[in-house]
Design a protein around this motif. Structure first.
Motif, PDB file in Angstrom:
ATOM      1  N   ASN A  72       0.817  -1.208   0.000  1.00 46.23           N
ATOM      2  CA  ASN A  72       0.000   0.000   0.000  1.00 46.23           C
ATOM      3  C   ASN A  72       0.852   1.260   0.000  1.00 46.23           C
ATOM      4  O   ASN A  72       0.413   2.304  -0.494  1.00 46.23           O
ATOM      5  CB  ASN A  72      -0.951   0.015   1.202  1.00 46.23           C
TER       6      ASN A  72
ATOM      7  N   VAL B 203       1.312   1.878  -3.519  1.00 44.92           N
ATOM      8  CA  VAL B 203       0.067   2.446  -4.057  1.00 44.92           C
ATOM      9  C   VAL B 203       0.021   3.951  -3.784  1.00 44.92           C
ATOM     10  O   VAL B 203      -0.293   4.762  -4.667  1.00 44.92           O
ATOM     11  CB  VAL B 203      -1.158   1.742  -3.445  1.00 44.92           C
ATOM     12  N   GLY B 204       0.352   4.351  -2.555  1.00 47.01           N
ATOM     13  CA  GLY B 204       0.383   5.773  -2.214  1.00 47.01           C
ATOM     14  C   GLY B 204       1.412   6.541  -3.010  1.00 47.01           C
ATOM     15  O   GLY B 204       1.180   7.694  -3.396  1.00 47.01           O
TER      16      GLY B 204
ATOM     17  N   LEU C 132       0.201   7.905  -6.252  1.00 47.19           N
ATOM     18  CA  LEU C 132      -0.550   9.155  -6.124  1.00 47.19           C
ATOM     19  C   LEU C 132       0.379  10.327  -5.832  1.00 47.19           C
ATOM     20  O   LEU C 132       0.195  11.435  -6.348  1.00 47.19           O
ATOM     21  CB  LEU C 132      -1.587   8.996  -5.007  1.00 47.19           C
TER      22      LEU C 132
ATOM     23  N   LYS D 254     -12.027   6.748  -9.670  1.00 44.28           N
ATOM     24  CA  LYS D 254     -11.683   6.000  -8.458  1.00 44.28           C
ATOM     25  C   LYS D 254     -12.929   5.683  -7.639  1.00 44.28           C
ATOM     26  O   LYS D 254     -13.067   4.589  -7.093  1.00 44.28           O
ATOM     27  CB  LYS D 254     -10.687   6.786  -7.610  1.00 44.28           C
TER      28      LYS D 254
ATOM     29  N   ASN E 227      -6.569   2.273 -10.972  1.00 40.99           N
ATOM     30  CA  ASN E 227      -5.483   1.647 -10.204  1.00 40.99           C
ATOM     31  C   ASN E 227      -5.669   1.835  -8.704  1.00 40.99           C
ATOM     32  O   ASN E 227      -5.598   0.877  -7.913  1.00 40.99           O
ATOM     33  CB  ASN E 227      -4.149   2.243 -10.649  1.00 40.99           C
ATOM     34  N   GLN E 228      -5.925   3.064  -8.277  1.00 38.32           N
ATOM     35  CA  GLN E 228      -6.070   3.347  -6.853  1.00 38.32           C
ATOM     36  C   GLN E 228      -7.320   2.685  -6.276  1.00 38.32           C
ATOM     37  O   GLN E 228      -7.303   2.169  -5.152  1.00 38.32           O
ATOM     38  CB  GLN E 228      -6.118   4.857  -6.624  1.00 38.32           C
TER      39      GLN E 228
ATOM     40  N   THR F  12      -6.442  -1.192  -6.084  1.00 39.38           N
ATOM     41  CA  THR F  12      -5.349  -1.592  -5.200  1.00 39.38           C
ATOM     42  C   THR F  12      -5.559  -1.122  -3.764  1.00 39.38           C
ATOM     43  O   THR F  12      -5.423  -1.904  -2.823  1.00 39.38           O
ATOM     44  CB  THR F  12      -4.009  -1.061  -5.731  1.00 39.38           C
ATOM     45  N   TRP F  13      -5.899   0.151  -3.589  1.00 40.81           N
ATOM     46  CA  TRP F  13      -6.041   0.666  -2.225  1.00 40.81           C
ATOM     47  C   TRP F  13      -7.256   0.027  -1.546  1.00 40.81           C
ATOM     48  O   TRP F  13      -7.185  -0.396  -0.401  1.00 40.81           O
ATOM     49  CB  TRP F  13      -6.162   2.191  -2.229  1.00 40.81           C
TER      50      TRP F  13
ATOM     51  N   GLY G 256       0.298   4.421   3.180  1.00 35.77           N
ATOM     52  CA  GLY G 256      -0.056   5.033   1.914  1.00 35.77           C
ATOM     53  C   GLY G 256       0.251   6.511   1.867  1.00 35.77           C
ATOM     54  O   GLY G 256       0.849   7.013   0.900  1.00 35.77           O
TER      55      GLY G 256
ATOM     56  N   ASP H 214     -14.266   8.894  -2.143  1.00 38.86           N
ATOM     57  CA  ASP H 214     -13.411   9.340  -3.232  1.00 38.86           C
ATOM     58  C   ASP H 214     -14.174  10.115  -4.288  1.00 38.86           C
ATOM     59  O   ASP H 214     -13.565  10.789  -5.137  1.00 38.86           O
ATOM     60  CB  ASP H 214     -12.678   8.147  -3.834  1.00 38.86           C
TER      61      ASP H 214
END
Length: 422
Positions: free
Chosen positions: A19, A22-23, A26, A60, A113-114, A117-118, A145, A374
């Motif tokens: 994670n 993942v962060g 961004l 997202k 993607n976010q 995955t998140w 993240g 989100d």
């Protein structure tokens, strides 16, 4: 198969690392992209410049909704792998895209993607730890993240100050994708059976008052076959805790859209150099990320509701300070306060959903909550852009500050305490 943080520490730690990557995906945009819109693509209108955040947030939010359903149907690990595969072209599109449309398209992929995955790492950690350490687990997940967001925002700012806005800052993102996909394929294990084991041990939520409340709105019945539409209605409107959390999460990310898209332009307009803008862009997620390691644990001790209320009100104060500030020290203090307020809110809202939702439909409830949360990126980008173009940046910031304070009051009045020990 044993639930608990200690019993699953190795796999939990691996998911924390994933994670963080993942962060980082961004974070590669936080400092550079607002300035890229202004200096490379010459987008003078705030509404046009913030289209990438609008595209990211909308995509997202929708992906979050489906991530929970997909992970229930096909398993958590395949969804996580799919999220990393979708991320493969993003760094190249950001680094060499010839038009602004390429940047917007890259952010559509980044939103997918976010969302995959998140959302999936959140669900997997909830699967592993069980109810006793849920707040701590969410704190560690979100801390990893957003600390990665902060570190990457600082790094890309420094790289851009030395080598320029493109392409070098986005090479970090390429490394994150390769490492994240490799770790997931090689080492991450499926966790869906942990949720099924927890559900089998708690076939009905009669022992916990929060679950009883949610179950009343769902109308009883077999937890395993509840429709996604019924769960969406309960999470969005029916249950007072879940719906209050969804509203507060949306407003929280509306703040984040403002910090991401508007603040760097505000600082640049006051003459701050790129390195200092990078520091300010990183300070907010750094305090937010580090603070969550404490606040998630704290919510397991004293409950969720009051931390969320305090966090929303603290964010409103911080936004007011940004609007009135004109110097680096004042903005730095405001960013630290904004990060502290967000740290109180972010893992605690996820813990609320984990408290209330039954294991059989928890992944879908997390997806619905994250849809609303989100969606705040899209709402924030649109609202802030329109207000900034029509009335100025300061008016846009004050409007968001008022909304944030209102969200804190709604939580204080409407949400019930969800932590079982409270």
């Amino acid at each position: 198969m044993r639930l608990g943080l200690r019993a699953n520490l190795a796999q939990f730690g691996l998911l924390v690392a994933v994670n963080a990557l993942v962060g980082g995906m961004l974070g590669q945009e936080r400092t550079v992209l607002p300035l890229l819109a202004d200096q490379a693509f010459h987008l003078s209108a705030y509404t046009g410049a913030l289209t990438y955040i609008l595209a990211f947030g909308a995509t997202k939010a929708v992906t979050n909704f489906f991530a929970g359903t997909l992970s229930d149907r096909y398993g958590r690990r395949p969804v996580l792998i799919a999220g990393w595969l979708i991320a493969l072209p993003i760094p190249a599109m950001l680094a060499w895209g010839p038009t602004w449309g390429w940047i917007v398209a890259a952010n559509v992929l980044l939103g997918v993607n976010q969302g995959l995955t998140w959302s999936t790492t959140v669900i997997m950690k909830i699967d592993l730890v069980g109810p006793a350490r849920r707040g701590l687990a969410m704190g560690l997940n979100e801390a990893a993240g957003y600390l990665a967001v902060a570190v990457t925002a600082t790094g890309t700012g420094a790289i851009a100050a030395h080598w320029g806005l493109r392409p070098q800052p986005f090479l970090l993102g390429a490394a994150y994708v390769a490492l994240g996909l490799g770790l997931t394929v090689a080492a991450v294990r499926e966790t869906r059976e942990y949720a099924r084991a927890e559900a089998a041990a708690h076939p009905a939520p009669a022992a916990a008052a929060p679950a009883v409340t949610a179950q009343a709105h769902l109308g009883g019945g077999d937890q395993a076959v509840l429709s996604t539409a019924r769960i969406a209605r309960t999470t969005s409107l029916g249950d007072r805790a879940l719906s209050s959390a969804s509203w507060a999460g949306m407003v929280n990310n509306l703040n984040d859209a403002l910090a991401w898209g508007i603040f760097p332009l505000l600082y640049a307009a006051h003459g701050l150099e790129l390195g200092r803008i990078g520091i300010l862009a990183a300070l907010y997620p750094a305090v937010w990320g580090a603070g969550q390691m404490l606040t998630g644990w704290w919510s397991d001790r004293i409950g969720r509701k009051h931390l969320i209320t305090a966090g929303m009100l603290l964010q409103a104060v911080a936004l007011g300070l940004v609007a009135t500030g004109t110097s680096f020290p004042i903005w730095a203090a405001a960013q630290a306060l904004l990060g502290a307020g967000t740290a109180l809110v972010y893992p605690t809202l996820l813990a609320v959903v984990g408290d209330v939702a039954h294991p059989a439909w928890r992944a879908r409830a997390v997806g619905v909550y994250r849809l609303w949360r989100d969606g705040g990126f899209a709402v924030g980008a649109l609202m802030a852009g329109i207000l900034a173009d029509a009335y100025g940046v300061t008016t846009a910031i004050w409007a968001v500050a008022v909304l944030t304070a209102v969200a804190g009051v709604i939580v204080a009045v409407r949400m019930y305490e969800t932590h079982p020990r409270s």
